[in-house]
Design a protein around this motif. Structure first.
Motif, short mmCIF file in Angstrom:
data_model
loop_
_atom_site.label_atom_id
_atom_site.label_comp_id
_atom_site.label_asym_id
_atom_site.label_seq_id
_atom_site.Cartn_x
_atom_site.Cartn_y
_atom_site.Cartn_z
N MET A 1 0.85 -1.19 0.00
CA MET A 1 0.00 0.00 0.00
C MET A 1 0.88 1.24 0.00
SD MET A 1 -2.88 1.23 2.79
CE MET A 1 -4.04 -0.04 2.37
N GLY A 2 0.64 2.17 -0.93
CA GLY A 2 1.44 3.38 -1.01
C GLY A 2 1.18 4.32 0.14
N ARG A 3 2.11 5.29 0.32
CA ARG A 3 1.99 6.20 1.45
C ARG A 3 0.70 7.02 1.37
NH1 ARG A 3 5.01 8.38 5.38
NH2 ARG A 3 4.57 10.52 6.01
N GLY A 4 0.34 7.53 0.17
CA GLY A 4 -0.87 8.33 0.05
C GLY A 4 -2.12 7.54 0.38
N LEU A 5 -2.17 6.28 -0.09
CA LEU A 5 -3.33 5.44 0.21
C LEU A 5 -3.38 5.11 1.69
CD1 LEU A 5 -5.77 3.99 -0.85
CD2 LEU A 5 -4.33 2.04 -1.47
N LYS A 6 -2.20 4.90 2.30
CA LYS A 6 -2.17 4.64 3.73
C LYS A 6 -2.77 5.82 4.50
CE LYS A 6 1.79 1.51 4.22
NZ LYS A 6 3.11 1.34 4.83
N GLN A 7 -2.39 7.05 4.12
CA GLN A 7 -2.91 8.22 4.82
C GLN A 7 -4.41 8.35 4.62
OE1 GLN A 7 -1.21 10.06 6.92
NE2 GLN A 7 0.59 8.80 6.57
N SER A 8 -4.91 8.01 3.41
CA SER A 8 -6.35 8.05 3.18
C SER A 8 -7.07 7.02 4.04
CB SER A 8 -6.64 7.77 1.70
OG SER A 8 -6.07 8.77 0.88
N ALA A 9 -6.46 5.84 4.18
CA ALA A 9 -7.06 4.81 5.02
C ALA A 9 -7.11 5.26 6.46
CB ALA A 9 -6.28 3.51 4.89
N LEU A 10 -6.04 5.89 6.91
CA LEU A 10 -6.02 6.39 8.28
C LEU A 10 -7.14 7.39 8.51
CD1 LEU A 10 -2.20 7.00 8.89
CD2 LEU A 10 -3.61 5.16 9.79
N MET A 11 -7.29 8.33 7.60
CA MET A 11 -8.31 9.36 7.76
C MET A 11 -9.70 8.75 7.73
SD MET A 11 -9.02 12.40 8.40
CE MET A 11 -7.40 13.12 8.21
N ALA A 12 -9.92 7.80 6.85
CA ALA A 12 -11.24 7.18 6.75
C ALA A 12 -11.59 6.44 8.03
CB ALA A 12 -11.28 6.21 5.57
N LEU A 13 -10.60 5.77 8.61
CA LEU A 13 -10.89 5.04 9.84
C LEU A 13 -11.09 5.98 11.01
CD1 LEU A 13 -8.47 2.04 9.35
CD2 LEU A 13 -10.95 1.95 9.45
N VAL A 14 -10.37 7.10 11.01
CA VAL A 14 -10.63 8.10 12.04
C VAL A 14 -12.04 8.65 11.90
CG1 VAL A 14 -10.01 10.40 12.85
CG2 VAL A 14 -8.23 8.73 12.40
N LEU A 15 -12.46 8.90 10.66
CA LEU A 15 -13.83 9.36 10.42
C LEU A 15 -14.85 8.36 10.94
CD1 LEU A 15 -13.44 10.81 6.81
CD2 LEU A 15 -14.27 12.08 8.79
N ALA A 16 -14.52 7.08 10.82
CA ALA A 16 -15.44 6.05 11.33
C ALA A 16 -15.55 6.09 12.84
CB ALA A 16 -14.97 4.67 10.87
N GLY A 17 -14.52 6.64 13.52
CA GLY A 17 -14.61 6.81 14.97
C GLY A 17 -13.90 5.71 15.73
N VAL A 205 -20.55 -0.23 7.80
CA VAL A 205 -20.47 0.53 6.55
C VAL A 205 -19.01 0.78 6.20
CG1 VAL A 205 -21.01 2.71 5.39
CG2 VAL A 205 -22.72 1.61 6.86
N ASN A 206 -18.60 0.44 5.00
CA ASN A 206 -17.25 0.69 4.52
C ASN A 206 -16.99 2.18 4.43
OD1 ASN A 206 -15.18 1.20 2.24
ND2 ASN A 206 -14.90 -0.97 2.71
N ALA A 207 -15.88 2.64 5.05
CA ALA A 207 -15.59 4.07 5.10
C ALA A 207 -15.30 4.67 3.73
CB ALA A 207 -14.40 4.32 6.03
N PHE A 208 -14.82 3.85 2.76
CA PHE A 208 -14.52 4.35 1.42
C PHE A 208 -15.76 4.35 0.52
CE2 PHE A 208 -10.32 2.62 2.72
CZ PHE A 208 -9.60 3.80 2.65
N THR A 209 -16.43 3.20 0.45
CA THR A 209 -17.51 3.02 -0.52
C THR A 209 -18.89 3.36 0.02
OG1 THR A 209 -17.89 0.70 0.09
CG2 THR A 209 -16.17 1.15 -1.55
N GLN A 210 -19.00 3.45 1.38
CA GLN A 210 -20.28 3.65 2.04
C GLN A 210 -21.26 2.49 1.80
OE1 GLN A 210 -21.00 6.35 4.28
NE2 GLN A 210 -18.77 6.28 4.05
N LEU A 211 -20.73 1.33 1.40
CA LEU A 211 -21.54 0.14 1.21
C LEU A 211 -21.54 -0.71 2.48
CD1 LEU A 211 -20.43 -0.93 -2.39
CD2 LEU A 211 -22.50 0.33 -1.73
N THR A 212 -22.62 -1.43 2.69
CA THR A 212 -22.71 -2.31 3.86
C THR A 212 -21.73 -3.47 3.74
OG1 THR A 212 -25.04 -1.75 4.14
CG2 THR A 212 -24.26 -3.75 5.22
N GLN A 213 -21.10 -3.81 4.86
CA GLN A 213 -20.14 -4.90 4.89
C GLN A 213 -20.35 -5.74 6.14
OE1 GLN A 213 -16.35 -2.86 4.96
NE2 GLN A 213 -16.62 -2.16 7.05
N GLN A 214 -19.76 -6.93 6.13
CA GLN A 214 -19.82 -7.83 7.29
C GLN A 214 -18.52 -7.68 8.07
OE1 GLN A 214 -22.63 -10.28 7.55
NE2 GLN A 214 -23.42 -8.81 6.07
#
Length: 327
Positions: A1-17, A205-214
């Protein structure tokens, strides 16, 4: 995973709480906080009746840590205020030499979180705990062993579209055993291991796609402990808890990434403990304790203050000619 994608993942998970400080699993929360029993591990009344413990706690957490225990460069703060009522029914008679109990635990929680995405709040009922049968064997006047099965059904306040939630939206089954040694004029020690066998959040809910997940939070081992020394009506000691998540978090059957962008299953390890002071008023017990998270992986470090009051609600009069209760 590239550095930019890693930072996006971090932010998305922070948004999830990230909830409840040093706990892994989805959104950083589980259905059982390690260290919550405090001094009350295995302290079951030897007489029939209905008893209660009021537990008020305040937690302040900051800083997120990766799977190696290293702090991540994310500004994160969380505070939690909770009021938990524990009701314990103690029944007359014995079953295979054991005293029999049932328990109901009702926690209400207020959460506040701030991170780069903003500030959020959540209030409501966390998952209740129901223990239909608890068995306690008195091995000697000073020693006892207790076994039980805690059921934590999906009863907490939860909304898949909210960034912060009190409930987890899944059920946990928790077999537990406790050993206690207590000299009323001297040393006390208690330890209680339990398993957290977790269900699946089918409305995640997936933080990127906003789709329901298990999202299935991995099973874990939790060990609560305390030790102290009785001096008259006072007891000085230490209380705490250790969590070891031995199974991966999985999303749609695939091992989950942690906040550092590493696919390690987001497994939690944490250790928290601190000093405790208890006053025995005869008909009631008052305890205050403080617990600090000394080590955490895939979670957050926090500090929690507990104020606990144990008291009887109803104790029936003993039958005529009954002697003192056996301890």
């Amino acid at each position: 995973m590239g550095r930019g994608l890693k930072q996006s993942a971090l932010m998305a998970l922070v948004l999830a709480g990230m909830l409840q400080g040093a706990r892994a699993a989805e959104n950083g929360t589980t259905n059982y906080p390690a260290g919550s029993p405090g001094v009350f591990i295995g302290t079951m009344p030897p007489i029939p009746g209905l008893f209660a413990i009021s537990q008020t706690s305040y937690t302040s957490a900051n800083g997120l840590y990766d799977g190696q225990g290293n702090k991540l460069p994310i500004n994160f703060k969380l505070s939690s205020v909770s009021e938990t009522m524990r009701f314990l029914a103690s029944y007359p008679g014995e079953f295979f030499g054991a005293h029999v109990y049932s328990q109901l635990v009702i926690p209400f929680v207020h959460l506040e979180s701030s991170n780069p995405a903003g500030s959020f709040q959540a209030n409501g009922l966390a998952n209740i705990t129901f223990s239909p049968v608890i068995l306690r064997w008195a091995l000697s006047p000073a020693q006892s062993v207790t076994v039980g099965l805690d059921l934590m059904p999906n009863t907490g306040t939860y909304s898949a579209r909210q960034p912060l939630n009190v409930g987890t939206n899944y059920t946990t089954i928790s077999p537990v055993v406790a050993y206690r040694y207590a000299d009323p004029k001297g040393f006390e020690f208690a330890v209680s291991p339990r398993l957290l066998l977790n269900g699946t959040n089918t409305e995640s809910v997936n933080a990127f796609t906003q789709l329901t997940q298990q999202y299935r939070s991995g099973d874990a081992l939790v060990v609560d402990f305390n030790a102290g020394y009785n001096i008259g009506a006072w007891k000085l000691g230490v209380v705490g808890g250790y969590t070891h998540q031995y199974q991966d978090d999985k999303i749609n059957g695939v091992k989950a990434f942690n906040l550092a962008g590493v696919q390690d299953g987001n497994r939690l390890k944490s250790l928290n403990f601190g000093p405790s002071l208890t006053y025995d008023g005869g008909a009631f017990q008052l305890n205050v304790n403080y617990q600090h998270t000394f080590h955490v992986e895939n979670g957050s470090r926090g500090d929690t203050v507990w104020a606990n009051l144990a008291f009887p609600i109803f104790v029936p009069a003993p039958p005529p000619g009954a002697g003192s209760p056996r301890r």
